[in-house]
Design a protein around this motif. Sequence first.
Motif, mmCIF file in Angstrom:
data_model
loop_
_atom_site.group_PDB
_atom_site.id
_atom_site.type_symbol
_atom_site.label_atom_id
_atom_site.label_comp_id
_atom_site.label_asym_id
_atom_site.label_seq_id
_atom_site.Cartn_x
_atom_site.Cartn_y
_atom_site.Cartn_z
ATOM 1 N N SER A 200 -5.660 -7.140 9.493
ATOM 2 C CA SER A 200 -4.769 -7.946 8.544
ATOM 3 C C SER A 200 -5.646 -8.316 6.412
ATOM 4 O O SER A 200 -5.747 -9.393 5.888
ATOM 5 N N LYS A 201 -7.300 -7.435 6.587
ATOM 6 C CA LYS A 201 -7.683 -7.869 5.405
ATOM 7 C C LYS A 201 -8.120 -6.657 4.925
ATOM 8 O O LYS A 201 -8.374 -6.169 3.956
ATOM 9 N N LEU B 168 7.216 2.330 8.649
ATOM 10 C CA LEU B 168 6.578 2.384 7.619
ATOM 11 C C LEU B 168 7.773 3.391 6.645
ATOM 12 O O LEU B 168 8.519 4.027 7.554
ATOM 13 N N PHE C 258 0.664 -1.122 -0.079
ATOM 14 C CA PHE C 258 -0.066 0.312 -0.065
ATOM 15 C C PHE C 258 1.276 1.321 -0.351
ATOM 16 O O PHE C 258 0.645 2.048 -1.262
ATOM 17 N N TYR D 266 -7.466 -0.746 20.504
ATOM 18 C CA TYR D 266 -6.457 0.598 20.405
ATOM 19 C C TYR D 266 -5.368 -0.117 20.198
ATOM 20 O O TYR D 266 -4.463 -1.925 20.462
ATOM 21 N N LEU E 242 -8.506 -3.447 5.592
ATOM 22 C CA LEU E 242 -8.872 -2.130 5.632
ATOM 23 C C LEU E 242 -8.089 -1.084 6.244
ATOM 24 O O LEU E 242 -8.991 -0.005 5.823
#
Length: 391
Positions: free
Chosen positions: A145-146, A176, A6, A69, A148
């Motif tokens: 882990s989908k 990241l 992503f 969270y 989303l």
Amino acid sequence: MESYRFWKTQPVTRVDETVETEGPIEPNRPASEIRQEPYPLPKDFEWAIVNVEDPVQLKELYELLSLNYVEDDDAMFRFDYSAEFLNWALKSPGWKREWHIGVRVASNKKLVAFISGIPAHLRVNTAAQTLVEINFLCVHKKLRSKRLAPVLIKEVTRRVNLEGIFQAAYTAGVYLPTPVGTARYYHRSLNPKKLVETGFSHIGRNMTMARTIRLYKLPTETTTPGLRPMQPTDVPQVTALLNSYMQKFPMAPSFSEDEVRHWLLPVPTVVFSYVAVDPTTTKITDFFSFYSLPSSVIGHPVHKHINAAYLFYYAPKGLGADEERTRGLINDALVLAAKENFDVFNCLNLMHNQSFVDTLKFGKGDGNLHYYLYNYRCKELKPEDVALVLL
Ligand SMILES: CC(C)(COP(=O)(O)OP(=O)(O)OC[C@H]1O[C@@H](n2cnc3c(N)ncnc32)[C@H](O)[C@@H]1OP(=O)(O)O)[C@@H](O)C(=O)NCCC(=O)NCCS
């Protein structure tokens, strides 16, 4: 090596990139060129604005976050932002309800994911940038882990872009592409007995509980002359003082009086702010604040929460030139936090914090906090160059 399926599609600095020129990665686009419809969600889910002014919806958000969270690596503690805190954190001047984005199960309307943005002003070196601060990204544990999270990030980006904003700041414990800086947490025990009992901290080598308690004992009274809780009439002076202190740091927010009123006037159980007043001139010389963010202790038979205070913004007399003054001020913050029954006082090694952590008996934590900018290239900064505190 991670692939960042992503993040490599997004306007962010590449991991292997050497930044030469600072500034936006992609140019701003007119509203007509921005996607008008929400991104599609997997079937069975739907977008829903979470209206934090409705106590029922605020409670739904509180429950999503308190159960799903951020946890530490060993899953012993989980952030437990209170509903009052969320109501404060999400409604800073200029907030937009469209930026409090929830995902619900279509059939039963259960809230299962969230992301938020709030407007802010940040200076990066000499460039002033209007941007959003992205926070409270959360996906229910059963829906992990989908992929989303990327949909939530794209949707908040779209809605922010529609309002003519193309940059964002955010922090995360995970690495990241690519941090503009990385800070470290420091922890100052106020109630060492409870911290040891919950496994948050450990008794040092050659130490006993009694000696540990003595080591962290604080005076009962503060020492900075003229210290008192901040009140509404202090807003103009605190704004001026804080904005001057922020000039010392390459990456720092800038605050309007409205923002100072919102972020820094005390809110019971949420944010605590104090000013020092010079007795002869009656002018405010110093200011500091801390906020309350408890953590749930997962599965502990006795202790349900650790009450943690986090250092927020501050501005010392002489703008930090006098290290002893800053140390005295933060020591007073510790005294006041202990009086309010906090178990631990946390800070990051941002701003001038490194100058007091050792003397004031903070211990270095094991968590890193990475700072990120979206659609903005910037040379890497040292933690002491950063003065942005995200909740
Ligand atoms: C963070 C969270 C929303 C990610 O959701 P997930 O179901 O684990 O991951 P998804 O499959 O939906 O998405 C994975 C992508 O999101 C990215 N991602 C994961 N955590 C992220 C974060 N905190 N910020 C931005 N992106 C993140 C991943 O890097 C990955 O992208 P990539 O392929 O480019 O590397 C979820 O793990 C969660 O709610 N965790 C607890 C709360 C939390 O940590 N929130 C973030 C606070 S900064």
